[in-house]
Design a protein around this motif. Structure first.
Motif, mmCIF file in Angstrom:
data_model
loop_
_atom_site.group_PDB
_atom_site.id
_atom_site.type_symbol
_atom_site.label_atom_id
_atom_site.label_comp_id
_atom_site.label_asym_id
_atom_site.label_seq_id
_atom_site.Cartn_x
_atom_site.Cartn_y
_atom_site.Cartn_z
ATOM 1 N N GLU A 27 -49.669 -36.401 46.937
ATOM 2 C CA GLU A 27 -51.243 -36.498 47.393
ATOM 3 C C GLU A 27 -51.837 -35.047 47.347
ATOM 4 O O GLU A 27 -52.876 -34.721 46.913
ATOM 5 N N ASN A 28 -51.180 -34.198 47.752
ATOM 6 C CA ASN A 28 -51.551 -32.846 47.890
ATOM 7 C C ASN A 28 -51.584 -32.165 46.476
ATOM 8 O O ASN A 28 -52.527 -31.209 46.231
ATOM 9 N N GLU A 29 -50.898 -32.636 45.682
ATOM 10 C CA GLU A 29 -50.761 -32.137 44.261
ATOM 11 C C GLU A 29 -52.307 -32.278 43.271
ATOM 12 O O GLU A 29 -52.747 -31.435 42.731
ATOM 13 N N THR A 30 -52.700 -33.502 43.699
ATOM 14 C CA THR A 30 -54.248 -33.940 43.166
ATOM 15 C C THR A 30 -55.501 -34.170 43.927
ATOM 16 O O THR A 30 -56.363 -34.366 43.477
ATOM 17 N N SER A 31 -55.300 -33.868 45.331
ATOM 18 C CA SER A 31 -56.281 -34.375 46.177
ATOM 19 C C SER A 31 -57.528 -33.371 46.044
ATOM 20 O O SER A 31 -57.248 -32.236 45.880
ATOM 21 N N LEU A 32 -58.651 -33.573 46.281
ATOM 22 C CA LEU A 32 -59.869 -32.750 46.506
ATOM 23 C C LEU A 32 -59.658 -31.924 47.412
ATOM 24 O O LEU A 32 -59.932 -30.553 47.057
ATOM 25 N N ILE A 33 -59.259 -32.247 48.644
ATOM 26 C CA ILE A 33 -59.216 -31.020 49.754
ATOM 27 C C ILE A 33 -57.973 -30.118 49.835
ATOM 28 O O ILE A 33 -58.287 -28.937 50.263
ATOM 29 N N ASN A 34 -57.112 -30.695 49.022
ATOM 30 C CA ASN A 34 -56.043 -29.583 48.797
ATOM 31 C C ASN A 34 -56.233 -28.819 47.546
ATOM 32 O O ASN A 34 -56.294 -27.450 47.341
ATOM 33 N N TYR A 37 -59.826 -27.578 46.740
ATOM 34 C CA TYR A 37 -60.646 -26.813 47.944
ATOM 35 C C TYR A 37 -59.623 -25.923 48.507
ATOM 36 O O TYR A 37 -59.742 -24.718 48.472
ATOM 37 N N ALA A 38 -58.711 -26.294 49.416
ATOM 38 C CA ALA A 38 -58.098 -25.409 50.237
ATOM 39 C C ALA A 38 -57.273 -24.468 49.482
ATOM 40 O O ALA A 38 -57.335 -23.136 49.370
ATOM 41 N N ARG A 39 -56.450 -24.957 48.420
ATOM 42 C CA ARG A 39 -55.560 -23.834 47.369
ATOM 43 C C ARG A 39 -56.314 -23.004 46.767
ATOM 44 O O ARG A 39 -56.031 -21.675 46.961
ATOM 45 N N LEU A 55 -45.617 -14.208 53.075
ATOM 46 C CA LEU A 55 -44.998 -15.053 53.812
ATOM 47 C C LEU A 55 -45.714 -16.426 53.945
ATOM 48 O O LEU A 55 -46.838 -16.200 54.466
ATOM 49 N N ASP A 56 -45.328 -17.554 53.651
ATOM 50 C CA ASP A 56 -46.101 -18.875 53.613
ATOM 51 C C ASP A 56 -45.543 -19.617 54.879
ATOM 52 O O ASP A 56 -44.542 -20.402 54.648
ATOM 53 N N ALA A 57 -46.078 -19.474 55.858
ATOM 54 C CA ALA A 57 -45.568 -20.371 57.214
ATOM 55 C C ALA A 57 -46.201 -21.580 57.393
ATOM 56 O O ALA A 57 -47.420 -21.912 57.234
ATOM 57 N N GLY A 58 -45.355 -22.557 57.359
ATOM 58 C CA GLY A 58 -45.861 -24.064 57.191
ATOM 59 C C GLY A 58 -45.793 -24.471 55.685
ATOM 60 O O GLY A 58 -46.886 -24.927 55.328
ATOM 61 N N CYS A 59 -44.976 -24.023 54.974
ATOM 62 C CA CYS A 59 -45.064 -23.931 53.572
ATOM 63 C C CYS A 59 -45.171 -25.457 52.860
ATOM 64 O O CYS A 59 -45.570 -25.474 51.705
ATOM 65 N N GLY A 60 -44.724 -26.322 53.887
ATOM 66 C CA GLY A 60 -44.495 -27.657 53.029
ATOM 67 C C GLY A 60 -43.781 -27.311 51.797
ATOM 68 O O GLY A 60 -42.879 -26.942 51.826
ATOM 69 N N SER A 61 -44.292 -28.429 50.865
ATOM 70 C CA SER A 61 -43.229 -28.291 49.636
ATOM 71 C C SER A 61 -43.888 -27.234 48.688
ATOM 72 O O SER A 61 -43.229 -27.328 47.264
ATOM 73 N N GLY A 62 -44.407 -26.194 49.150
ATOM 74 C CA GLY A 62 -44.531 -25.008 48.376
ATOM 75 C C GLY A 62 -45.628 -24.678 47.568
ATOM 76 O O GLY A 62 -45.666 -23.926 46.589
ATOM 77 N N PRO A 63 -46.807 -25.726 47.472
ATOM 78 C CA PRO A 63 -47.839 -25.583 46.523
ATOM 79 C C PRO A 63 -48.545 -24.012 46.561
ATOM 80 O O PRO A 63 -48.960 -23.556 45.685
#
Ligand SMILES: C[S@@+](CC[C@H](N)C(=O)[O-])C[C@H]1O[C@@H](n2cnc3c(N)ncnc32)[C@H](O)[C@@H]1O
Length: 244
Positions: A27-34, A37-39, A55-63
């Protein structure tokens, strides 16, 4: 603190990033808000990061780490979810320092280890920001920058009009991540509580940003964007802080 009725702790598997790691990542890979927008907003706010240790704190899967590394940063990341860190490792490779760690606990890095840090979409899961912000300040060099992205504080009032904006409030929302249902539980806090927490931790607030999405968003998400004639929408709030 207060809680929104119906958003109680008994909701099964809230914030279960291990359970929906793959679905959330897709979802994060292609979503409008991630993705649109955010990225891009984080990348813009970070500016020239070539050679900077981030440092990426709370990096998730690293996008976000991947986007910053593509621009020359030397990234490290951690996340509480072991599965998200596994996916970050697949994305970023074995030579990136990735760890399973909780942002509310002491960080596994020495003082002043980083030029910049990013805490994207993670602090809004926490009732108390004191310890995480103190640790983020500790691991930054003096003058280092912290980019914070959280739910815009007006979001709770938009979703639940009856709530008290000024109360620190626990609330939940339901999502569909690539076909998988998920519940995310957040802690709302008013804007001044955010900036007060930054100041108390030794940060100076340099930028507060409500950016528009990336230009491609209009073509890729015409239905969603049709509701926002000015081209911008309210979703997250972005800060650039400087370590005093
Ligand atoms: C919405 S995702 C954002 C991921 C990434 N920062 C991004 O912007 O794409 C939130 C991440 O925060 C992590 N997280 C939540 N609570 C955490 C905690 N207490 N310590 C560390 N990570 C946490 C979750 O596991 C999840 O990977």
């Amino acid at each position: 603190m207060s809680a929104i009725p119906g958003s109680s702790a008994d909701m099964a598997m809230e914030n279960d990033y291990d359970g929906f790691a793959e679905a959330y990542t897709i979802e994060n890979e292609t979503s409008l808000i991630n993705a649109y927008y955010a990225r891009p907003a984080i990348v813009d706010l970070a500016g020239d990061v070539a050679g900077r240790r981030i440092l990426d704190a709370g990096c998730g899967s690293g996008p976000v780490s991947a986007a910053l590394r593509d621009r020359g940063a030397v990234v490290s990341g951690f996340d509480r979810s072991a599965r998200m860190v596994e996916l970050a490792r697949q994305r970023l490779g074995d030579d990136v320092d990735l760890r399973v760690a909780d942002i509310t606990r002491p960080f596994p890095y020495p003082d002043g280890a980083f030029d910049d840090a990013v805490a994207a979409l993670v602090l809004h899961y926490l009732e108390d920001w004191t310890a995480p912000l103190a640790e983020l300040r500790r691991v930054l060099k003096p003058g280092g920058r912290l980019i914070v992205v959280v739910n815009h504080p007006i979001m709770l009032k938009i979703v639940h009009r009856e709530t008290d904006y000024f109360a620190i409030t626990r609330w939940s929302d339901e999502y569909d991540f690539n076909g998988q249902k998920a519940v995310l539980t957040y802690w709302h806090r008013p804007l001044h509580a955010m900036t007060d927490a930054f100041t108390a931790a030794g940060f100076r607030t340099a930028i507060i940003s409500e950016p528009p999405p990336a230009p491609e968003a209009h073509e890729l998400f015409p239905d969603e964007m049709a509701g926002f004639p000015s081209g911008a929408f309210i979703s997250f709030l972005f800060f650039v802080l400087e370590a005093a």
